[in-house]
Design a protein around this motif. Structure first.
Motif, PDB file in Angstrom:
ATOM      1  N   VAL A 310      32.835  35.061  31.954  1.00 40.02           N
ATOM      2  CA  VAL A 310      33.812  36.076  32.353  1.00 40.02           C
ATOM      3  C   VAL A 310      34.259  36.893  31.146  1.00 40.02           C
ATOM      4  CG1 VAL A 310      36.158  36.391  33.235  1.00 40.02           C
ATOM      5  CG2 VAL A 310      34.598  34.821  34.389  1.00 40.02           C
ATOM      6  N   ARG A 311      34.420  36.248  29.991  1.00 37.39           N
ATOM      7  CA  ARG A 311      34.790  36.995  28.782  1.00 37.39           C
ATOM      8  C   ARG A 311      33.691  38.001  28.410  1.00 37.39           C
ATOM      9  NH1 ARG A 311      36.252  31.579  26.889  1.00 37.39           N
ATOM     10  NH2 ARG A 311      38.507  31.288  27.132  1.00 37.39           N
ATOM     11  N   ALA A 312      32.436  37.573  28.499  1.00 42.05           N
ATOM     12  CA  ALA A 312      31.332  38.491  28.218  1.00 42.05           C
ATOM     13  C   ALA A 312      31.302  39.632  29.219  1.00 42.05           C
ATOM     14  CB  ALA A 312      30.008  37.732  28.237  1.00 42.05           C
ATOM     15  N   LEU A 313      31.609  39.322  30.478  1.00 46.46           N
ATOM     16  CA  LEU A 313      31.643  40.356  31.503  1.00 46.46           C
ATOM     17  C   LEU A 313      32.728  41.388  31.197  1.00 46.46           C
ATOM     18  CD1 LEU A 313      30.438  41.101  34.323  1.00 46.46           C
ATOM     19  CD2 LEU A 313      32.296  39.764  35.323  1.00 46.46           C
ATOM     20  N   VAL A 335      29.493  26.775  42.538  1.00 39.02           N
ATOM     21  CA  VAL A 335      30.858  27.305  42.565  1.00 39.02           C
ATOM     22  C   VAL A 335      31.066  28.258  41.396  1.00 39.02           C
ATOM     23  CG1 VAL A 335      33.302  26.710  42.404  1.00 39.02           C
ATOM     24  CG2 VAL A 335      31.768  25.300  43.778  1.00 39.02           C
ATOM     25  N   GLU A 336      30.588  27.865  40.208  1.00 35.05           N
ATOM     26  CA  GLU A 336      30.692  28.751  39.043  1.00 35.05           C
ATOM     27  C   GLU A 336      30.023  30.095  39.322  1.00 35.05           C
ATOM     28  OE1 GLU A 336      31.135  26.393  34.821  1.00 35.05           O
ATOM     29  OE2 GLU A 336      29.129  26.880  35.534  1.00 35.05           O
ATOM     30  N   SER A 337      28.827  30.035  39.881  1.00 38.40           N
ATOM     31  CA  SER A 337      28.099  31.264  40.172  1.00 38.40           C
ATOM     32  C   SER A 337      28.845  32.123  41.179  1.00 38.40           C
ATOM     33  CB  SER A 337      26.698  30.927  40.693  1.00 38.40           C
ATOM     34  OG  SER A 337      25.969  32.089  40.985  1.00 38.40           O
ATOM     35  N   ALA A 338      29.366  31.501  42.237  1.00 43.59           N
ATOM     36  CA  ALA A 338      30.077  32.257  43.266  1.00 43.59           C
ATOM     37  C   ALA A 338      31.329  32.908  42.699  1.00 43.59           C
ATOM     38  CB  ALA A 338      30.433  31.342  44.437  1.00 43.59           C
ATOM     39  N   VAL A 339      32.094  32.162  41.903  1.00 45.37           N
ATOM     40  CA  VAL A 339      33.324  32.717  41.331  1.00 45.37           C
ATOM     41  C   VAL A 339      32.993  33.817  40.327  1.00 45.37           C
ATOM     42  CG1 VAL A 339      35.354  32.188  39.925  1.00 45.37           C
ATOM     43  CG2 VAL A 339      34.633  30.611  41.720  1.00 45.37           C
ATOM     44  N   TYR A 340      31.949  33.614  39.522  1.00 46.56           N
ATOM     45  CA  TYR A 340      31.565  34.625  38.533  1.00 46.56           C
ATOM     46  C   TYR A 340      31.213  35.947  39.225  1.00 46.56           C
ATOM     47  CZ  TYR A 340      28.687  37.182  35.196  1.00 46.56           C
ATOM     48  OH  TYR A 340      28.165  38.165  34.399  1.00 46.56           O
ATOM     49  N   PHE A 341      30.369  35.894  40.256  1.00 45.27           N
ATOM     50  CA  PHE A 341      29.960  37.125  40.912  1.00 45.27           C
ATOM     51  C   PHE A 341      31.102  37.718  41.736  1.00 45.27           C
ATOM     52  CE2 PHE A 341      25.660  35.432  40.101  1.00 45.27           C
ATOM     53  CZ  PHE A 341      25.121  36.545  39.491  1.00 45.27           C
ATOM     54  N   ALA A 342      32.011  36.859  42.232  1.00 43.18           N
ATOM     55  CA  ALA A 342      33.185  37.384  42.927  1.00 43.18           C
ATOM     56  C   ALA A 342      34.082  38.151  41.952  1.00 43.18           C
ATOM     57  CB  ALA A 342      33.959  36.245  43.582  1.00 43.18           C
ATOM     58  N   VAL A 343      34.300  37.591  40.768  1.00 43.36           N
ATOM     59  CA  VAL A 343      35.078  38.298  39.746  1.00 43.36           C
ATOM     60  C   VAL A 343      34.365  39.579  39.341  1.00 43.36           C
ATOM     61  CG1 VAL A 343      35.932  38.170  37.368  1.00 43.36           C
ATOM     62  CG2 VAL A 343      36.209  36.214  38.894  1.00 43.36           C
ATOM     63  N   SER A 344      33.036  39.499  39.180  1.00 37.34           N
ATOM     64  CA  SER A 344      32.259  40.681  38.808  1.00 37.34           C
ATOM     65  C   SER A 344      32.388  41.776  39.855  1.00 37.34           C
ATOM     66  CB  SER A 344      30.785  40.292  38.620  1.00 37.34           C
ATOM     67  OG  SER A 344      29.993  41.428  38.361  1.00 37.34           O
ATOM     68  N   GLU A 345      32.333  41.384  41.131  1.00 34.83           N
ATOM     69  CA  GLU A 345      32.436  42.378  42.198  1.00 34.83           C
ATOM     70  C   GLU A 345      33.833  42.984  42.245  1.00 34.83           C
ATOM     71  OE1 GLU A 345      30.669  42.769  46.727  1.00 34.83           O
ATOM     72  OE2 GLU A 345      30.458  40.943  45.549  1.00 34.83           O
ATOM     73  N   ALA A 346      34.855  42.147  41.998  1.00 36.48           N
ATOM     74  CA  ALA A 346      36.222  42.668  41.976  1.00 36.48           C
ATOM     75  C   ALA A 346      36.406  43.660  40.827  1.00 36.48           C
ATOM     76  CB  ALA A 346      37.213  41.513  41.858  1.00 36.48           C
ATOM     77  N   LEU A 347      35.829  43.345  39.667  1.00 37.73           N
ATOM     78  CA  LEU A 347      35.917  44.265  38.535  1.00 37.73           C
ATOM     79  C   LEU A 347      35.141  45.554  38.802  1.00 37.73           C
ATOM     80  CD1 LEU A 347      35.542  41.746  35.564  1.00 37.73           C
ATOM     81  CD2 LEU A 347      37.616  42.889  36.336  1.00 37.73           C
ATOM     82  N   GLY A 368      43.025  20.589  42.037  1.00 37.34           N
ATOM     83  CA  GLY A 368      41.778  20.659  42.777  1.00 37.34           C
ATOM     84  C   GLY A 368      41.375  22.041  43.228  1.00 37.34           C
ATOM     85  N   VAL A 369      42.025  23.082  42.718  1.00 37.80           N
ATOM     86  CA  VAL A 369      41.712  24.456  43.134  1.00 37.80           C
ATOM     87  C   VAL A 369      41.440  25.304  41.897  1.00 37.80           C
ATOM     88  CG1 VAL A 369      42.569  26.534  44.277  1.00 37.80           C
ATOM     89  CG2 VAL A 369      43.091  24.293  45.234  1.00 37.80           C
ATOM     90  N   LEU A 370      40.308  26.000  41.910  1.00 32.92           N
ATOM     91  CA  LEU A 370      39.971  26.963  40.864  1.00 32.92           C
ATOM     92  C   LEU A 370      40.495  28.322  41.315  1.00 32.92           C
ATOM     93  CD1 LEU A 370      38.456  27.530  38.197  1.00 32.92           C
ATOM     94  CD2 LEU A 370      36.417  27.963  39.564  1.00 32.92           C
ATOM     95  N   ARG A 371      41.369  28.917  40.500  1.00 36.41           N
ATOM     96  CA  ARG A 371      42.068  30.148  40.880  1.00 36.41           C
ATOM     97  C   ARG A 371      41.776  31.242  39.860  1.00 36.41           C
ATOM     98  NH1 ARG A 371      47.180  31.686  43.439  1.00 36.41           N
ATOM     99  NH2 ARG A 371      48.120  33.446  42.335  1.00 36.41           N
ATOM    100  N   ALA A 372      41.308  32.376  40.346  1.00 35.87           N
ATOM    101  CA  ALA A 372      41.067  33.548  39.501  1.00 35.87           C
ATOM    102  C   ALA A 372      41.935  34.695  40.010  1.00 35.87           C
ATOM    103  CB  ALA A 372      39.594  33.953  39.536  1.00 35.87           C
ATOM    104  N   GLU A 373      42.587  35.382  39.076  1.00 37.55           N
ATOM    105  CA  GLU A 373      43.487  36.479  39.418  1.00 37.55           C
ATOM    106  C   GLU A 373      43.073  37.723  38.639  1.00 37.55           C
ATOM    107  OE1 GLU A 373      48.099  37.229  38.498  1.00 37.55           O
ATOM    108  OE2 GLU A 373      47.729  35.498  39.794  1.00 37.55           O
ATOM    109  N   ILE A 374      42.758  38.797  39.345  1.00 33.41           N
ATOM    110  CA  ILE A 374      42.346  40.060  38.725  1.00 33.41           C
ATOM    111  C   ILE A 374      43.416  41.098  39.022  1.00 33.41           C
ATOM    112  CG2 ILE A 374      40.571  41.836  38.614  1.00 33.41           C
ATOM    113  CD1 ILE A 374      39.643  38.542  40.157  1.00 33.41           C
ATOM    114  N   THR A 375      44.023  41.640  37.978  1.00 32.60           N
ATOM    115  CA  THR A 375      45.123  42.592  38.121  1.00 32.60           C
ATOM    116  C   THR A 375      44.770  43.890  37.403  1.00 32.60           C
ATOM    117  OG1 THR A 375      46.697  40.752  38.125  1.00 32.60           O
ATOM    118  CG2 THR A 375      47.590  42.967  37.782  1.00 32.60           C
TER     119      THR A 375
END
Length: 425
Positions: A310-313, A335-347, A368-375
């Motif tokens: 995500v930092r490289a992205l 899960v890592e792949s799904a979250v990475y591409f979800a963050v990428s798509e949001a960006l 037990g929850v991986l949470r990503a927040e894009i603002t």
């Protein structure tokens, strides 16, 4: 010796846990009385519309505590069976209370919670309190040689009793010590078994309703269908990129090499020029192939994990980007792949639609929850139902029971929250 000490410490912790559950269960008596009073207040006037939601929220909090305890004990998820809370933002206060009241009383899980309160007091509390009571009673027997003379001198209480033993003097009080140790040991031994039984009882009484299970099955069926469609779309995209990009360049390379082979004797200068062009085309083909592979699974994601990926992205974005990623471990690769591409798509959505000058990505793992927040500080107005890329983010995460929540008022800022349940290694 250390092993015995550790075993005793573990059993003592189990006894304390059982005591906490027993005391929490007894608090259900107070809540049951408040529930009766709140519903009775409806007959007396409109005050019940205010009291019922407040009391039932407290009941649900108590039930949630027991669900969490049972889930931790059994190693499974005991899902909350409640209907989604209705949106009341901006409603006039009386209307908001009416909606909350309707949400409470029309949910079948509410009435299950009300039925659970007395059942838990009758069945759950005795089950949880068994081992703490045995431990306390055993301690009473062990300490009886010390406590009996003091009690007898103060109040003149006469003989004391422990099990079938009558204690009338200090020598007979010492006979209670081995019995007390036996009862104390029984309490320590029984603690894990009573806690397991209590957890199973809680899961049976507070687990999802039949309607909840049917909704869950429908959601799983829909997410599976969407995951299949999403994967099929990805395969078509990869096939199209290979056909229209890399394949064309490779075919051109083959044709150029054939031409070079023919020209190398007849016109060396033309062959040399064509060779330079071929080398440039091979470099472009390699770049396209690398981009295609990166679009399937970025190497940095496989090698260094989600945080660095995500930092490289963020470093490649054409606007100011801040990252705040703290993960105590690595999620499963899918899960890592799904979250990475979800963050990428949001960006990508931020770049295309937000007209933003700054974006921040924050990733955490909790309970037990991986949470990503894009603002972002863009113009706002993002709507997942309007056919934007946010719908693609939802489809990508739905296969992992993930959710997407968007807050994007007109004028901004836009906050996209992604949550995926998982276990970190």
């Amino acid at each position: 010796m250390s092993a015995v000490r550790e075993a005793l410490r573990h059993r003592w912790i189990e006894v304390r846990r059982a005591g906490v559950r027993a005391l929490a269960g007894l608090s259900g008596l107070i809540l049951a009385g408040l529930c009766v009073g709140a519903f009775a207040a409806i007959l007396a006037g409109g005050l019940g519309l205010l009291l019922v939601p407040l009391v039932m929220i407290a009941v649900r909090a108590l039930a949630g505590f027991f669900r969490g305890s049972a889930a931790e004990r059994l190693g499974v998820t005991v899902e909350s069976p409640y209907l989604p809370r209705p949106g009341t933002t901006g409603d006039f206060w009386p209307l908001r209370q009416v909606r909350l009241f309707g949400w409470i009383v029309t949910d079948r899980a509410t009435w299950r919670d009300l039925a659970w309160l007395p059942l838990n007091v009758l069945l759950g509390v005795p089950l949880a309190a068994l081992s703490p009571l045995l431990v306390l009673y055993g301690l009473y027997g062990v300490l009886l040689p010390i406590t009996y003379p003091l009690i007898d001198q103060q109040v003149g209480a006469g003989p004391a009793h422990f099990l079938l033993l009558t204690v009338a003097d200090v020598p007979s009080a010492f006979l209670a010590v081995p019995l007390g140790l036996a009862v104390l040991g029984a309490g320590l031994w029984a603690a894990p078994w009573t806690l397991d039984a209590h957890a199973r009882l809680t899961a049976a009484l507070l687990g999802p309703t039949r309607g909840q299970l049917e909704r869950r099955l429908a959601a799983v069926t829909e997410s599976r269908s969407e995951a299949v469609d999403f994967n099929a779309a990805d395969l078509r995209r990869i096939e199209r990129d290979l056909h229209d990009g890399v394949q064309v360049r490779l075919l051109a390379l083959g044709m150029n090499l054939t031409a070079i082979q023919r020209l190398i004797r007849e016109d060396p200068e033309a062959a040399e020029a064509l060779l330079m062009e071929t080398r440039e085309s091979s470099g472009k083909a390699l770049t396209e192939l690398r981009d295609l592979v990166r679009g399937i699974h970025p190497p940095v994601l496989a090698d260094r994990g989600l945080a660095d990926a995500v930092r490289a992205l963020a470093m490649d974005l054409p606007l100011r980007a801040e990252t705040d990623v703290e993960l105590p471990g690595r999620a499963p690769a899918p899960v890592e792949s799904a979250v990475y591409f979800a963050v990428s798509e949001a960006l990508t959505n931020v770049i295309k639609h937000a007209v933003a000058s700054r974006v921040a990505v924050r990733i955490r793992y909790d309970r037990g929850v991986l949470r990503a927040e894009i603002t972002d500080d863009g113009i706002g107005g993002a709507d997942a139902s309007a056919g934007s890329g946010l719908r693609g983010v939802e489809r990508r995460l739905s296969a992992f029971d993930g959710i997407v929540v968007v807050s994007s008022p007109p004028g901004g800022p836009t906050i996209v929250v992604l949550e995926v349940p998982c276990v970190l290694s």
